[in-house]
Enzyme design. Structure first.
Site, mmCIF file in Angstrom:
data_model
loop_
_atom_site.group_PDB
_atom_site.id
_atom_site.type_symbol
_atom_site.label_atom_id
_atom_site.label_comp_id
_atom_site.label_asym_id
_atom_site.label_seq_id
_atom_site.Cartn_x
_atom_site.Cartn_y
_atom_site.Cartn_z
ATOM 1 N N TYR A 63 0.724 -1.188 -0.163
ATOM 2 C CA TYR A 63 0.241 -0.040 0.035
ATOM 3 C C TYR A 63 0.853 1.304 -0.121
ATOM 4 O O TYR A 63 0.512 2.197 0.530
ATOM 5 C CB TYR A 63 -0.866 0.064 1.331
ATOM 6 C CG TYR A 63 -1.875 -1.205 1.107
ATOM 7 C CD1 TYR A 63 -3.018 -1.133 0.358
ATOM 8 C CD2 TYR A 63 -1.585 -2.256 1.834
ATOM 9 C CE1 TYR A 63 -4.038 -2.255 0.203
ATOM 10 C CE2 TYR A 63 -2.494 -3.240 2.180
ATOM 11 C CZ TYR A 63 -3.574 -3.489 1.159
ATOM 12 O OH TYR A 63 -4.490 -4.478 1.354
ATOM 13 N N CYS A 64 1.912 1.066 -0.861
ATOM 14 C CA CYS A 64 2.862 2.256 -0.766
ATOM 15 C C CYS A 64 2.723 3.001 -2.180
ATOM 16 O O CYS A 64 2.461 2.480 -3.240
ATOM 17 C CB CYS A 64 4.341 1.823 -0.751
ATOM 18 S SG CYS A 64 5.574 2.991 -0.763
ATOM 19 N N GLY A 65 3.138 4.336 -2.058
ATOM 20 C CA GLY A 65 2.935 5.176 -3.398
ATOM 21 C C GLY A 65 4.113 4.657 -4.459
ATOM 22 O O GLY A 65 3.817 4.722 -5.602
ATOM 23 N N TYR A 66 5.009 3.975 -3.894
ATOM 24 C CA TYR A 66 6.150 3.377 -4.590
ATOM 25 C C TYR A 66 5.922 1.833 -5.170
ATOM 26 O O TYR A 66 6.401 1.420 -5.949
ATOM 27 C CB TYR A 66 7.506 3.181 -4.200
ATOM 28 C CG TYR A 66 8.088 4.831 -3.756
ATOM 29 C CD1 TYR A 66 8.306 5.507 -4.807
ATOM 30 C CD2 TYR A 66 7.968 5.292 -2.464
ATOM 31 C CE1 TYR A 66 8.909 6.855 -4.733
ATOM 32 C CE2 TYR A 66 8.472 6.464 -2.233
ATOM 33 C CZ TYR A 66 8.923 7.207 -3.170
ATOM 34 O OH TYR A 66 9.296 8.576 -2.948
ATOM 35 N N THR A 67 4.601 1.302 -4.596
ATOM 36 C CA THR A 67 4.541 0.027 -5.133
ATOM 37 C C THR A 67 4.499 -0.373 -6.592
ATOM 38 O O THR A 67 5.025 -1.174 -7.179
ATOM 39 C CB THR A 67 3.166 -0.539 -4.594
ATOM 40 O OG1 THR A 67 3.424 -0.389 -3.092
ATOM 41 C CG2 THR A 67 2.960 -1.946 -4.573
#
Length: 191
Positions: A63-67
């Site tokens: 659930y990360c912006g970099y995923t």
């Protein structure tokens, strides 16, 4: 200011937590081959599996912006270089913004269904603090000075050569595709 004795204590405690697999000690010294980790299915895996491979170790979160950008880049690099000996070793970690809260089974399902690709997935670990996985203590000790010793966020990356040595550390904001030239150089290296 710390004295010489206080500086040695963390090193002593670090090395006491190392899991050795045996083999020629001189060959093992200072490499990832000294370590084991549980894969996402809970089986203990020796990092010997990466002998003669170039490996990108990364702490991941669903659930990360970099995923999305990272998993898509891992998939692309895997498609280009897997047959030449490149691997991605992904370690789920919930220490940053609680962005990897799910069980290992749900994490694996998410990656498989979202990206139709699965890197070498390991069990959820901690990469900072008193419960840091021994492999990650080692990775940080080998390349900790340029970005500070602690891992700052999800998708921090360590590049390891075919001899098991950590050669570079990259920020979470670095797209894995930006590492392609270095990956190619390491894959083509004879040492």
């Amino acid at each position: 200011m710390k004295g010489p004795t206080s500086l040695l204590l963390p090193l002593i405690s670090f090395f006491s937590g190392v899991v050795c697999d045996g083999g020629d000690e001189s060959d093992q010294h200072g490499t990832i081959y000294m370590f084991q980790a549980k894969n996402i299915d809970g089986k203990t895996v020796s990092m010997e599996k990466y002998r003669d491979k170039v490996v990108l170790f990364t702490n991941v979160a669903s659930y990360c912006g970099y995923t999305d950008s990272n998993y898509n880049a891992f998939k692309e690099l895997d498609g280009l270089y897997r047959d030449k000996g490149f691997r991605v070793a992904a370690f789920p970690c919930n220490q940053f913004g609680k962005q990897e809260p799910e069980s290992e089974l749900k994490i694996l399902d998410f990656v498989k269904s979202s990206y139709t690709y699965t890197p070498d997935m390991y069990s959820k670990i901690e990469v900072n603090g008193p419960n840091t996985h021994p492999l990650w203590k080692f990775l940080k000790s080998e390349r900790g000075s340029s970005l500070a010793a602690d891992i700052p966020w999800n998708f921090s990356k360590f590049l390891v050569d075919k001899n098991g040595h950590v050669v570079a550390r990259y920020s979470h904001s670095v797209n894995p595709l930006d590492l392609e030239e270095e990956i190619t150089r390491l894959l083509n290296s004879n040492s």
